[in-house]
Design a protein around this motif. Structure first.
Motif, PDB file in Angstrom:
ATOM      1  N   ALA A  28       0.819  -1.208   0.000  1.00 55.46           N
ATOM      2  CA  ALA A  28       0.000   0.000   0.000  1.00 55.46           C
ATOM      3  C   ALA A  28       0.858   1.266   0.000  1.00 55.46           C
ATOM      4  N   GLU A  30       0.542   3.924  -1.492  1.00 58.02           N
ATOM      5  CA  GLU A  30      -0.268   5.141  -1.513  1.00 58.02           C
ATOM      6  C   GLU A  30      -0.580   5.638  -0.105  1.00 58.02           C
ATOM      7  N   THR A  31      -0.398   4.793   0.923  1.00 59.96           N
ATOM      8  CA  THR A  31      -0.649   5.203   2.307  1.00 59.96           C
ATOM      9  C   THR A  31       0.598   5.755   2.993  1.00 59.96           C
ATOM     10  N   TRP A  32       1.750   5.633   2.347  1.00 59.68           N
ATOM     11  CA  TRP A  32       2.982   6.139   2.967  1.00 59.68           C
ATOM     12  C   TRP A  32       2.886   7.656   3.098  1.00 59.68           C
TER      13      TRP A  32
END
Length: 165
Positions: A28, A30-32
């Motif tokens: 994921a 995109e969550t960093w």
């Protein structure tokens, strides 16, 4: 491909499965909270997450960048190669014998668990940049750097969280 060291840690009431956590974060991006960055002098790192029993770090490695021989100050953990290829060297010590170093190359999607007494070094020996996600539990407080010699491991330095990183 995942490589295990020691006892699996997935049972209820035991420590979390560090490799599963690393895999979830790697799946994921995109969550960093930050995008991976590259430092031409040394590897770049950023803590992605901290919980009561573990922490998660994002690291980048340009070709040729690596760590010295080190441990994780008693923390167990795991890492997952998000992109690129990393080589992990480990050292085995046997009474009365010279240390034995072994190497393994881990490509994109590969990962590995390690125990609380694990000593290794990691290097990007490939021609491409690499990105990896590392989980440590409990959170790192110290890391000991070593020299591997004919007689075994020699402590060079103990780094402390908040002071050297």
């Amino acid at each position: 491909m995942y490589v295990n060291e020691g006892t699996p840690v997935t049972a209820v009431g035991t420590r979390p499965d560090h490799l599963a956590i690393a895999g979830r974060f790697a799946a994921a991006p995109e969550t960093w909270p930050v995008a991976p960055r590259y430092n031409p002098v040394d590897r770049w790192y950023h803590r992605l997450h901290v919980a009561h029993d573990h922490e998660v770090w994002l690291l980048t490695w340009l070709p040729g960048q690596g760590t010295e021989w080190h441990d994780h100050g008693g923390s167990a953990g795991a890492f997952h190669v998000f992109s690129g290829t990393l080589t992990e060297d480990t050292v085995a010590l046997a009474d009365g014998h010279a240390p034995r170093v072994s190497s393994r190359e881990l490509g994109e999607g590969a990962g590995r668990r390690f125990g609380s007494h694990h000593v290794h070094r990691m290097t990007n020996r490939s021609p491409r940049p690499a990105v990896s996600v590392h989980v440590y539990g409990p959170a790192l407080t110290t890391m000991t750097k070593y020299r591997v010699g004919a007689a075994g491991l020699e402590v060079l330095e103990v780094e402390r969280a908040g002071a050297q990183w």
